[in-house]
Design an enzyme around this catalytic site. Structure first.
Site, PDB file in Angstrom:
ATOM      1  N   TYR A  49      38.451  31.316  42.220  1.00 49.73           N
ATOM      2  CA  TYR A  49      37.714  31.184  43.470  1.00 49.73           C
ATOM      3  C   TYR A  49      36.289  31.662  43.289  1.00 49.73           C
ATOM      4  CZ  TYR A  49      38.173  36.240  44.419  1.00 49.73           C
ATOM      5  OH  TYR A  49      38.080  37.602  44.370  1.00 49.73           O
TER       6      TYR A  49
ATOM      7  N   ARG B  82      29.488  30.974  37.105  1.00 47.96           N
ATOM      8  CA  ARG B  82      30.734  31.739  36.943  1.00 47.96           C
ATOM      9  C   ARG B  82      31.958  30.876  37.258  1.00 47.96           C
ATOM     10  NH1 ARG B  82      31.172  37.166  40.207  1.00 47.96           N
ATOM     11  NH2 ARG B  82      31.519  35.678  41.886  1.00 47.96           N
TER      12      ARG B  82
ATOM     13  N   ARG C 271      57.569  23.532  39.899  1.00 48.87           N
ATOM     14  CA  ARG C 271      57.344  24.889  39.407  1.00 48.87           C
ATOM     15  C   ARG C 271      57.800  25.045  37.955  1.00 48.87           C
ATOM     16  NH1 ARG C 271      59.429  29.926  38.872  1.00 48.87           N
ATOM     17  NH2 ARG C 271      57.961  31.643  39.289  1.00 48.87           N
TER      18      ARG C 271
ATOM     19  N   HIS D 276      56.152  27.606  34.488  1.00 51.04           N
ATOM     20  CA  HIS D 276      55.033  28.467  34.111  1.00 51.04           C
ATOM     21  C   HIS D 276      53.992  27.708  33.278  1.00 51.04           C
ATOM     22  CE1 HIS D 276      57.876  31.386  35.543  1.00 51.04           C
ATOM     23  NE2 HIS D 276      57.058  32.399  35.312  1.00 51.04           N
TER      24      HIS D 276
ATOM     25  N   LYS E  30      37.515  35.057  37.614  1.00 52.66           N
ATOM     26  CA  LYS E  30      37.673  35.296  39.054  1.00 52.66           C
ATOM     27  C   LYS E  30      38.895  34.535  39.557  1.00 52.66           C
ATOM     28  CE  LYS E  30      34.782  35.702  43.210  1.00 52.66           C
ATOM     29  NZ  LYS E  30      34.995  37.110  43.535  1.00 52.66           N
TER      30      LYS E  30
ATOM     31  N   GLU F 237      35.258  49.177  38.632  1.00 49.30           N
ATOM     32  CA  GLU F 237      34.577  48.465  39.725  1.00 49.30           C
ATOM     33  C   GLU F 237      35.406  48.654  40.989  1.00 49.30           C
ATOM     34  OE1 GLU F 237      34.627  44.156  39.248  1.00 49.30           O
ATOM     35  OE2 GLU F 237      36.571  44.268  38.245  1.00 49.30           O
TER      36      GLU F 237
ATOM     37  N   LEU G  89      34.710  42.182  36.720  1.00 44.75           N
ATOM     38  CA  LEU G  89      34.120  40.904  37.095  1.00 44.75           C
ATOM     39  C   LEU G  89      32.601  41.008  36.954  1.00 44.75           C
ATOM     40  CD1 LEU G  89      34.844  38.097  38.338  1.00 44.75           C
ATOM     41  CD2 LEU G  89      33.983  39.021  40.473  1.00 44.75           C
TER      42      LEU G  89
END
Ligand code: PLP
Length: 287
Positions: free
Chosen positions: A33, A52, A100, A102, A149, A182, A207
């Site tokens: 995101y 990014r 589904r 992995h 992210k 952070e 990040l």
């Protein structure tokens, strides 16, 4: 007029915006995101966030869902339809929808894209910055790729809840060596006892905050001294000032750590000035 979201090519009423139950973002946190601050309806720090996003997607081998130019248009259209001037725009790109498993779907499926826009109460956010906020510390317990992210934010959510329960606004993760990495949704800074700015270096598992990067430029342009190296919670308490940066918090003064005052416990002049300078810079370069 109600809020509007963007879901896989369509603008829909926010309350009716849905993703498939087998979206890999939903089931496996297999998604990245980005969040842009909005000033006057324009995207702040566009360069840094797009770069990014591309990097995060690349690290997970997810295709860019559309060109940067097309994505900019869609983001701006989402902002326009929501009539938001000051706020945040949230973009999520998952690997897509597949039964589904992995391992990645083979053949690959189309990435799924969601955009939401929210309004910021400017008066409330300025009042909060003028007063300063508290942070709590919490042991670092995240995976080793915090530079990507991703939406895998459970440790961040739990840390933020710990802060909230303590009447604080942010949680600072502290690594095995006792250094702050952070915040749960921000980068951490101090103005040390000698007046030098300090924030964790990006060789650490953090990040690479876009606000952090822009602020480093602002700081250097101001001729202030800054070091990218670790500090401990004790260093923060002994510091003159502390603050956090992020698309949501911008530059937000921190006046307590675990309930104890940073410096004299008041918002300091450096953080207050850097907030003003960052906002000026972000407004001037927003698109
Ligand atoms: N660190 C973490 C863990 C974050 O989630 C965020 C923002 O959401 C930041 C730092 C600040 O990054 P940026 O300045 O790009 O918003």
């Amino acid at each position: 007029m109600g809020r509007i979201a963007y879901v896989n090519g369509r603008f829909v009423p926010h309350g009716e915006a849905m993703v498939h139950i087998e979206d890999r973002g939903y089931q496996l946190a297999d998604a990245v995101y980005e969040v842009w601050a909005l000033f006057g309806g324009k995207l702040a720090d566009p360069e840094g966030h797009f770069a990014r996003l591309k990097r995060s997607l690349g690290e997970l081998s997810i295709d860019m869902p559309m060109s940067r130019a097309a994505l900019t248009l869609v983001l701006k259209e989402a902002v326009r339809r929501n009539r938001v001037l000051n706020g945040l725009v949230y973009l999520q790109v998952s690997r897509g929808v597949a039964p589904r498993d992995h391992a990645f779907p083979n053949p690959p499926v189309r990435p799924a894209v969601v955009i939401t826009v929210s309004r910021t109460d400017l008066a409330a956010s300025e009042a909060r910055a003028a007063k300063g906020v508290g942070v709590v510390t919490t042991p670092e317990n995240r995976w080793g790729r915090c530079d990507i992210k991703t939406v895998g934010l459970l440790p961040n959510a739990l840390a933020k809840q710990k802060a909230r329960a303590a009447g604080a606004v942010e949680a600072w993760f502290v690594d095995d060596l006792g250094f702050v990495t952070e915040g749960a949704s921000s980068n951490a800074w101090i103005v040390d006892a000698d007046g030098r700015l300090r924030t964790r270096d990006t060789n650490a598992n953090i990040l690479r905050g876009v606000t952090r990067l822009t602020l480093l430029d602002v700081i250097r342009a101001e001729g202030l001294e800054v070091e990218e190296r670790p500090f401990t919670p004790a260093d923060a308490l002994a510091a003159q000032e502390a603050f956090i940066t992020g698309a949501g918090s911008l530059v937000l003064p921190v006046v307590t750590v675990d309930g104890r005052p940073v410096g004299d416990g008041k918002v300091g002049p450096v953080a207050a000035r850097l907030r003003r300078l960052y906002i000026e810079q972000a407004k001037a370069t927003a698109i």
